[in-house]
Structures are given as C-alpha cells and as structure tokens.
Design a protein around this motif. Structure first.
Motif, PDB file in Angstrom:
ATOM      1  N   LEU A 125       0.804  -1.220   0.000  1.00 20.93           N
ATOM      2  CA  LEU A 125       0.000   0.000   0.000  1.00 20.93           C
ATOM      3  C   LEU A 125       0.840   1.275   0.000  1.00 20.93           C
ATOM      4  O   LEU A 125       0.303   2.374  -0.112  1.00 20.93           O
ATOM      5  N   GLY A 126       2.173   1.152   0.082  1.00 22.65           N
ATOM      6  CA  GLY A 126       3.025   2.297  -0.231  1.00 22.65           C
ATOM      7  C   GLY A 126       2.865   2.656  -1.696  1.00 22.65           C
ATOM      8  O   GLY A 126       2.733   3.832  -2.071  1.00 22.65           O
ATOM      9  N   GLN A 127       2.855   1.641  -2.534  1.00 20.14           N
ATOM     10  CA  GLN A 127       2.534   1.792  -3.958  1.00 20.14           C
ATOM     11  C   GLN A 127       1.065   2.158  -4.135  1.00 20.14           C
ATOM     12  O   GLN A 127       0.712   3.029  -4.941  1.00 20.14           O
ATOM     13  N   GLY A 128       0.199   1.512  -3.363  1.00 17.72           N
ATOM     14  CA  GLY A 128      -1.233   1.777  -3.466  1.00 17.72           C
ATOM     15  C   GLY A 128      -1.594   3.210  -3.126  1.00 17.72           C
ATOM     16  O   GLY A 128      -2.492   3.799  -3.746  1.00 17.72           O
ATOM     17  N   LEU A 129      -0.905   3.795  -2.141  1.00 13.15           N
ATOM     18  CA  LEU A 129      -1.149   5.197  -1.803  1.00 13.15           C
ATOM     19  C   LEU A 129      -0.851   6.114  -2.985  1.00 13.15           C
ATOM     20  O   LEU A 129      -1.530   7.122  -3.189  1.00 13.15           O
ATOM     21  N   MET A 130       0.176   5.768  -3.759  1.00 14.86           N
ATOM     22  CA  MET A 130       0.483   6.561  -4.960  1.00 14.86           C
ATOM     23  C   MET A 130      -0.662   6.490  -5.956  1.00 14.86           C
ATOM     24  O   MET A 130      -1.025   7.496  -6.568  1.00 14.86           O
ATOM     25  N   VAL A 131      -1.208   5.300  -6.117  1.00 11.61           N
ATOM     26  CA  VAL A 131      -2.343   5.126  -7.033  1.00 11.61           C
ATOM     27  C   VAL A 131      -3.520   5.964  -6.541  1.00 11.61           C
ATOM     28  O   VAL A 131      -4.174   6.670  -7.323  1.00 11.61           O
ATOM     29  N   MET A 132      -3.798   5.911  -5.258  1.00  9.67           N
ATOM     30  CA  MET A 132      -4.916   6.679  -4.693  1.00  9.67           C
ATOM     31  C   MET A 132      -4.715   8.177  -4.906  1.00  9.67           C
ATOM     32  O   MET A 132      -5.666   8.903  -5.217  1.00  9.67           O
ATOM     33  N   LYS A 133      -3.477   8.644  -4.738  1.00 12.08           N
ATOM     34  CA  LYS A 133      -3.204  10.064  -4.952  1.00 12.08           C
ATOM     35  C   LYS A 133      -3.366  10.420  -6.428  1.00 12.08           C
ATOM     36  O   LYS A 133      -3.926  11.488  -6.769  1.00 12.08           O
ATOM     37  N   ALA A 134      -2.890   9.542  -7.317  1.00 12.97           N
ATOM     38  CA  ALA A 134      -3.039   9.796  -8.755  1.00 12.97           C
ATOM     39  C   ALA A 134      -4.508   9.869  -9.143  1.00 12.97           C
ATOM     40  O   ALA A 134      -4.916  10.734  -9.933  1.00 12.97           O
ATOM     41  N   VAL A 135      -5.330   8.983  -8.596  1.00  7.71           N
ATOM     42  CA  VAL A 135      -6.770   9.000  -8.868  1.00  7.71           C
ATOM     43  C   VAL A 135      -7.388  10.299  -8.349  1.00  7.71           C
ATOM     44  O   VAL A 135      -8.197  10.943  -9.040  1.00  7.71           O
ATOM     45  N   GLU A 136      -6.988  10.703  -7.149  1.00  2.73           N
ATOM     46  CA  GLU A 136      -7.499  11.950  -6.566  1.00  2.73           C
ATOM     47  C   GLU A 136      -7.157  13.154  -7.451  1.00  2.73           C
ATOM     48  O   GLU A 136      -7.999  14.019  -7.699  1.00  2.73           O
ATOM     49  N   LEU A 137      -5.929  13.201  -7.941  1.00  2.00           N
ATOM     50  CA  LEU A 137      -5.503  14.309  -8.803  1.00  2.00           C
ATOM     51  C   LEU A 137      -6.251  14.285 -10.144  1.00  2.00           C
ATOM     52  O   LEU A 137      -6.637  15.333 -10.661  1.00  2.00           O
ATOM     53  N   LYS A 138      -6.462  13.098 -10.682  1.00  2.00           N
ATOM     54  CA  LYS A 138      -7.217  12.978 -11.936  1.00  2.00           C
ATOM     55  C   LYS A 138      -8.644  13.482 -11.747  1.00  2.00           C
ATOM     56  O   LYS A 138      -9.175  14.228 -12.582  1.00  2.00           O
ATOM     57  N   ALA A 140      -9.553  15.647  -9.742  1.00  2.00           N
ATOM     58  CA  ALA A 140      -9.495  17.102  -9.558  1.00  2.00           C
ATOM     59  C   ALA A 140      -9.200  17.833 -10.866  1.00  2.00           C
ATOM     60  O   ALA A 140      -9.077  19.062 -10.875  1.00  2.00           O
ATOM     61  N   GLY A 141      -9.081  17.081 -11.959  1.00  2.00           N
ATOM     62  CA  GLY A 141      -8.901  17.693 -13.264  1.00  2.00           C
ATOM     63  C   GLY A 141      -7.466  17.808 -13.739  1.00  2.00           C
ATOM     64  O   GLY A 141      -7.202  18.427 -14.784  1.00  2.00           O
ATOM     65  N   LYS A 142      -6.529  17.203 -13.015  1.00  2.00           N
ATOM     66  CA  LYS A 142      -5.131  17.272 -13.425  1.00  2.00           C
ATOM     67  C   LYS A 142      -4.873  16.375 -14.630  1.00  2.00           C
ATOM     68  O   LYS A 142      -5.495  15.319 -14.793  1.00  2.00           O
ATOM     69  N   SER A 143      -3.926  16.802 -15.471  1.00  2.00           N
ATOM     70  CA  SER A 143      -3.573  16.044 -16.671  1.00  2.00           C
ATOM     71  C   SER A 143      -2.626  14.899 -16.319  1.00  2.00           C
ATOM     72  O   SER A 143      -2.050  14.852 -15.214  1.00  2.00           O
ATOM     73  N   LEU A 144      -2.428  14.010 -17.267  1.00  2.00           N
ATOM     74  CA  LEU A 144      -1.498  12.897 -17.080  1.00  2.00           C
ATOM     75  C   LEU A 144      -0.113  13.428 -16.739  1.00  2.00           C
ATOM     76  O   LEU A 144       0.552  12.934 -15.816  1.00  2.00           O
TER      77      LEU A 144
END
Length: 292
Positions: A125-138, A140-144
């Motif tokens: 879930l250290g890796q999983g937290l990154m995924v969760m943050k990426a989903v949150e940013l997406k 919020a309208g952030k680009s790739l």
C-alpha cells in the motif's frame, strides 16, 4: 486532451472495492504453490495461502505476464485512452521492466498513444497510496503530465515501516543470513525494515519481541511523518493474515496521529511469499523514507 486511465499491479494491495469503484486497471503478479500457478482468475483466499505457509509450503513468485500486459494496454489504446501505470518497485521485481517493454512496443506500433510507466520504488500500500493520490488528482482535473510531475516530486514521501514474525522467510529471499535467522529466532529478535529511496527493502534495526516490534514501527512512523502529522491523510496497515495484531497497530496509530484515516488490508501472496505469515507493515506519507 485525451482521456487516460490509471493502472497498477496486484502488489499494490488496494482494497478490491476501491479498485472497482475507481476503475483502476490491475495487471497481476503471480505465485506458484503445490505446482499450481495463481494470480489471474485462480486465487487462494488469504487464509488458505498463509495457512499453507504455516504448514511448511514454500511458494515461489513470478512477475507480470508480457501477454497480459500487451492485451491490457491494447484494450485501452483501442478505446482511445492513454495510460498512467504505477508499478511495483523495479528493485524488488522484474515486473516494472516487463511493463515498460510492453508499453514501448505498443507505443511504437500506435504512435498517437501514450503509456507512462512510473516506477513507484515502493511496495504494497506504499505503492497503493500513490495510485490513490493519482486518482485523486485525476478527479481534480489534473492532466497525465501533471500527475506524473507530482509523483516525481513526492516520490520520497511515500514511506513504509515493516516487521515480520518469522526471520526464515526473509532468509529464503536473501534479506538476512541463515545464521541471523537461526540466532534471531532463538532469542525472539524481530527486524524493523523500510523501503529506501532506491526501492529496496532494507533493515533499519532490530528489537526483541513481537509487541515491541509493533510499537516501534508506529513510533518510527511518527518520526518520519514530521509536518505530515498536521495533515496525515490516509495511513495504511497491511498484514500477513494477522488481523488481531493489525488492529493493535491501528489503535496505536490513532492514539498518536489525530484525525488519521486508516485502511487495513491483507498483504498479497506475491509479496507475502517473501514476508510470511504475521508480517505487519505501515504505509504513510512522511518527510523522507529514511528519516528515522
């Protein structure tokens, strides 16, 4: 701007309901037990897997399958979508290289497609937290590109504290010597481990006794969090079929970190094969991976 999806691999240990709700693509890692390969449609329950290890069975692990990588990414390309894939640490598995090779091959064939393969240099879930943050940013309208830039900037802030109940599983994986495993087990020594900036699992000390090891990883977490104590976000507890000890760690965390949201999940077999039954980890945001 083209639409894009976020994918990862099964070593991320994200909760299944989160994966389904957020439509995160998962590329499996595999494990072999009793001459049977698991990881796709066929899987053991966590209890079955860890009980087999307690009974003396020694599972082996395999990284992601190039054919599965190809078909997964091709499906997204055919839907007109780009991909951000957040991978298990390249220092712990060949999965990152497999995915990166598959992405390059497809991008050469489909020149308008983009597949970014991001090395988390992390696990579970250290890796999983990154995924969760990426989903949150997406969401919020952030680009790739903006999400990739954020992950690069904060790569060293995704921290893991870890301990195991049985040194012999670490010895099998080359993490400790056979003599260390024998002597340590005799005197009830428990290792404290971290994932460092290079994405490697390394020792960060030892303590005597299970109870002390659990309180130590929580104390180390508090030190590492630093300014994140004011805004802890999500803290994750993972375990190798040790739910009672995981709940004890959750209690300790909530006593130390006000307002923390805590997620608990079982360590996936392709990691658990090396950490063994009884392993406990904490994954969280901190000021630096080695700041203990």
């Amino acid at each position: 701007m083209r639409d894009f999806v976020i994918t990862t691999d099964s070593n991320c240990d994200l909760l299944p309901e989160y994966v389904e709700k957020k439509k995160v693509g998962i590329i499996p890692h595999y494990y072999e037990l009793n001459n049977e390969v698991y990881g796709d449609e066929l899987n053991l329950t966590p209890k079955e897997f860890y009980d087999s290890m307690r009974a003396g069975k020694l599972p082996s692990t395999m990284a992601s399958n190039p054919a599965v990588i190809h078909s997964t990414f091709l499906g997204y390309i055919q839907e007109g979508k780009d991909v951000l894939h957040i991978s298990f640490s390249s220092a712990l598995s060949g999965g990152y290289n497999n995915v990166a090779a598959g992405a390059r091959e497809l991008c050469e064939e489909f020149t308008d497609a983009r597949i970014i393969v991001f090395d988390s240099l992390n696990a579970s879930l250290g890796q999983g937290l990154m995924v969760m943050k990426a989903v949150e940013l997406k969401e919020a309208g952030k680009s790739l590109d903006e999400i990739e830039e954020w992950l690069i900037e904060h790569l060293k802030n995704f921290c893991v504290q870890f301990t195991v109940d049985d040194l012999f599983h670490l010895q099998r994986g080359g993490r400790v010597s056979k003599m260390t495993a024998i002597v340590g087990s005799m005197i009830n020594i428990k290792p404290i481990l971290i994932i460092n900036d290079e994405g490697k699992l390394i020792p960060a000390g030892t303590v005597r006794g299970r109870k002390k090891s659990l309180s130590t990883i929580v104390a180390n977490m508090v030190k590492q969090m630093g300014e994140y104590l004011n805004n802890p976000g999500t803290i994750c507890v993972v375990h190798g079929d040790a739910a009672e000890d995981a709940e004890r760690v959750v209690k300790l965390i909530k006593e130390e970190v006000a307002g923390a949201s805590v997620i608990v999940n079982v360590i996936s077999p392709s990691i658990g094969a090396h950490s063994g039954p009884g392993a406990i980890g904490i994954c969280f945001m901190g000021e630096g991976k080695a700041n203990v």
